[in-house]
Write an enzyme that holds these catalytic residues in place. Structure first.
Site, PDB file in Angstrom:
ATOM      1  N   SER A  41       0.838  -1.164  -0.054  1.00 20.32           N
ATOM      2  CA  SER A  41       0.042   0.002   0.171  1.00 20.32           C
ATOM      3  C   SER A  41       0.884   1.133   0.055  1.00 20.32           C
ATOM      4  O   SER A  41       0.188   2.177  -0.221  1.00 20.32           O
ATOM      5  CB  SER A  41      -0.910   0.124   1.162  1.00 20.32           C
ATOM      6  OG  SER A  41      -2.056  -0.644   0.876  1.00 20.32           O
TER       7      SER A  41
ATOM      8  N   LYS B 221       0.640   3.352  -2.998  1.00 21.28           N
ATOM      9  CA  LYS B 221      -0.539   4.212  -3.307  1.00 21.28           C
ATOM     10  C   LYS B 221      -0.177   5.786  -3.005  1.00 21.28           C
ATOM     11  O   LYS B 221      -0.757   6.499  -3.871  1.00 21.28           O
ATOM     12  CB  LYS B 221      -1.507   3.890  -2.068  1.00 21.28           C
ATOM     13  CG  LYS B 221      -2.134   2.502  -2.146  1.00 21.28           C
ATOM     14  CD  LYS B 221      -3.113   2.131  -1.010  1.00 21.28           C
ATOM     15  CE  LYS B 221      -3.796   0.885  -1.329  1.00 21.28           C
ATOM     16  NZ  LYS B 221      -4.564   0.384  -0.184  1.00 21.28           N
TER      17      LYS B 221
ATOM     18  N   TYR C 126      -2.420  -1.991 -10.758  1.00 15.01           N
ATOM     19  CA  TYR C 126      -2.488  -2.070  -9.041  1.00 15.01           C
ATOM     20  C   TYR C 126      -1.643  -3.210  -8.449  1.00 15.01           C
ATOM     21  O   TYR C 126      -0.842  -2.972  -7.516  1.00 15.01           O
ATOM     22  CB  TYR C 126      -3.896  -1.988  -8.691  1.00 15.01           C
ATOM     23  CG  TYR C 126      -4.098  -1.806  -7.263  1.00 15.01           C
ATOM     24  CD1 TYR C 126      -3.761  -0.780  -6.464  1.00 15.01           C
ATOM     25  CD2 TYR C 126      -4.422  -2.916  -6.392  1.00 15.01           C
ATOM     26  CE1 TYR C 126      -3.810  -0.742  -5.217  1.00 15.01           C
ATOM     27  CE2 TYR C 126      -4.447  -3.203  -5.092  1.00 15.01           C
ATOM     28  CZ  TYR C 126      -4.347  -1.961  -4.440  1.00 15.01           C
ATOM     29  OH  TYR C 126      -4.369  -2.114  -3.105  1.00 15.01           O
TER      30      TYR C 126
ATOM     31  N   TYR D  49      -4.385   3.343   7.730  1.00 19.80           N
ATOM     32  CA  TYR D  49      -5.580   2.775   7.862  1.00 19.80           C
ATOM     33  C   TYR D  49      -6.579   3.514   8.953  1.00 19.80           C
ATOM     34  O   TYR D  49      -6.372   4.521   9.161  1.00 19.80           O
ATOM     35  CB  TYR D  49      -5.433   1.266   8.100  1.00 19.80           C
ATOM     36  CG  TYR D  49      -4.647   0.664   7.176  1.00 19.80           C
ATOM     37  CD1 TYR D  49      -4.334   0.725   5.607  1.00 19.80           C
ATOM     38  CD2 TYR D  49      -3.445  -0.128   7.739  1.00 19.80           C
ATOM     39  CE1 TYR D  49      -3.521  -0.078   5.137  1.00 19.80           C
ATOM     40  CE2 TYR D  49      -2.483  -0.924   6.845  1.00 19.80           C
ATOM     41  CZ  TYR D  49      -2.459  -0.582   5.438  1.00 19.80           C
ATOM     42  OH  TYR D  49      -1.744  -1.351   4.806  1.00 19.80           O
TER      43      TYR D  49
ATOM     44  N   VAL E 194       0.810  -3.833   3.759  1.00 20.75           N
ATOM     45  CA  VAL E 194       0.513  -5.140   4.486  1.00 20.75           C
ATOM     46  C   VAL E 194       1.720  -6.136   4.421  1.00 20.75           C
ATOM     47  O   VAL E 194       1.562  -7.030   5.153  1.00 20.75           O
ATOM     48  CB  VAL E 194      -0.619  -5.993   3.761  1.00 20.75           C
ATOM     49  CG1 VAL E 194      -2.013  -5.509   4.451  1.00 20.75           C
ATOM     50  CG2 VAL E 194      -0.622  -6.172   2.584  1.00 20.75           C
TER      51      VAL E 194
HETATM   52  N1  GLN Z   1      -1.950  -5.216  -2.449  1.00 18.89           N
HETATM   53  C1  GLN Z   1      -2.708  -5.123  -1.057  1.00 18.89           C
HETATM   54  C2  GLN Z   1      -4.055  -5.202  -1.361  1.00 18.89           C
HETATM   55  O1  GLN Z   1      -4.441  -4.480  -2.233  1.00 18.89           O
HETATM   56  C3  GLN Z   1      -2.087  -3.759  -0.547  1.00 18.89           C
HETATM   57  C4  GLN Z   1      -2.884  -3.524   0.755  1.00 18.89           C
HETATM   58  C5  GLN Z   1      -2.057  -2.769   1.790  1.00 18.89           C
HETATM   59  O2  GLN Z   1      -1.000  -2.944   1.706  1.00 18.89           O
HETATM   60  N2  GLN Z   1      -2.849  -2.548   2.857  1.00 18.89           N
HETATM   61  O3  GLN Z   1      -4.718  -5.755  -0.686  1.00 18.89           O
END
Ligand code: GLN
Length: 331
Positions: A77, A80, A204, A256, A274
């Protein structure tokens, strides 16, 4: 908190800071057992749950590294932040903020509850999956390789080499991520997506699978801390207004549904993923005493054992400790 001294940049003080961080990493490594590595992307389950590493790079080049600093992991993430920056550079800030809002959700990263229940006109922020997938759909290019290229180019400028994709993690997420596909279909139905859904999701999943180390994250954090400017060449790598929006979003939405607590107890713009990575961007601070990294620094943390919010359990505790000891909070 450490006492202020006249100058934290000498070799002697660097060794001092290093020995503190070594102790703190050894201490918080014992906390990794309080978390669990992510398993919903099967390949991520192979991570070493006891790993913990941190790199801090100051604006004056002062670097402290400790723990598993050479272990590569996928950016997940944290990508992003990069995709949002690239999209703003390609399409303009106003265009992007028309398509994705800048409000925290208080929900899990992969939730679409707000979109559905509140009938909002756009995803609440670019760091929840619905927002991030929308952002990725706006990237220029027809294929996923074309769309992701400027993200690689930006990373190469910042970290000094072209990172690679972890193909196993990419394929693992591509073949298992039903939730993201569900989000993709939902966004398709509601008209948020600007590119073909499969191409968007492929991009993505690829951006999430870029391999980095804590050193790389610290360098990215440092550029953001420095409002987008390279500390050596003074080149504008990211336009200042975009770097500032990215940091504001990191502070309000980066961790988050634990973003409020993180802002309160740690107080630095940060973003987690994650796989257990956390990036921090610490802007210069004004204090009476001279503190370590006063002129700003970038931080990279890696600890794959996650808490219930999906953040690195020992990584957060380590960051909180470093931030309180060195008064890193922006507040
Ligand atoms: N690739 C992961 C997902 O889309 C990224 C989520 C994350 O790092 N929180 O679920």
């Amino acid at each position: 908190m450490v006492q202020g001294i006249a100058n934290w940049s000498t070799e002697q003080s660097r060794e001092w800071l290093q020995s503190y961080v070594d102790d703190w990493v050894a201490f918080y490594r014992k906390h990794t057992g309080d978390g669990k590595v992510a398993t919903y992307i099967p390949e991520l389950a192979k991570a070493n749950p006891d790993a913990l590493g941190i790199t801090i790079i100051g604006k004056n080049g002062l670097t402290v590294r400790s723990g598993e600093v050479d272990e590569p992991f996928t950016i997940q993430s944290i990508s992003k932040v990069l995709s949002f920056i690239v999209a703003c550079m390609e399409r303009g800030v106003a265009y992007m903020l028309d398509r994705v809002d800048v409000e925290p959700t208080g929900e899990a990263f992969n939730s679409i509850m707000h979109l559905e229940m509140k009938q909002v006109k756009k995803p609440l922020n670019p760091f929840v999956n619905a927002g991030a997938i929308t952002v990725t759909s706006t990237l220029n290019g027809r294929t996923s390789d074309e769309k992701i290229e400027p993200i690689f180019a930006l990373l190469e400028k910042i970290i000094g080499y072209r990172p690679s994709l972890d193909i196993d993690v990419y394929e693992s997420e591509r073949d298992s991520s039903m939730r993201n596909r569900a989000i993709g279909y939902y966004l398709l139905e509601t008209g948020y997506l600007e590119s073909d859904m499969n191409t968007t999701l492929e991009t993505y999943f690829k951006q999430c699978s870029i391999k980095v180390t804590v050193d790389d994250l610290a360098r990215i954090g440092l550029i953001l801390a420095n409002d987008g400017e390279d500390i050596d060449t003074f080149e504008e790598i990211i336009p200042r207004p975009i770097a500032r929006i990215a940091k504001a979003l990191m502070l309000t939405c980066g961790m988050y549904d634990a973003s409020g607590k993180f802002a309160t107890y740690v107080g630095i713009p940060a973003k987690s993923g994650v796989s257990g990575g956390i990036i921090g961007a610490v802007p210069p601070r004004v204090r009476e005493e001279v503190l370590p990294f006063m002129e700003g620094c970038g931080i990279g943390v890696y600890g794959p054992a996650l808490d219930d919010n999906g953040n690195s359990v020992s990584g957060i505790r380590l960051l909180r400790h470093v931030a309180s000891q060195w008064d890193l909070s922006i507040f």
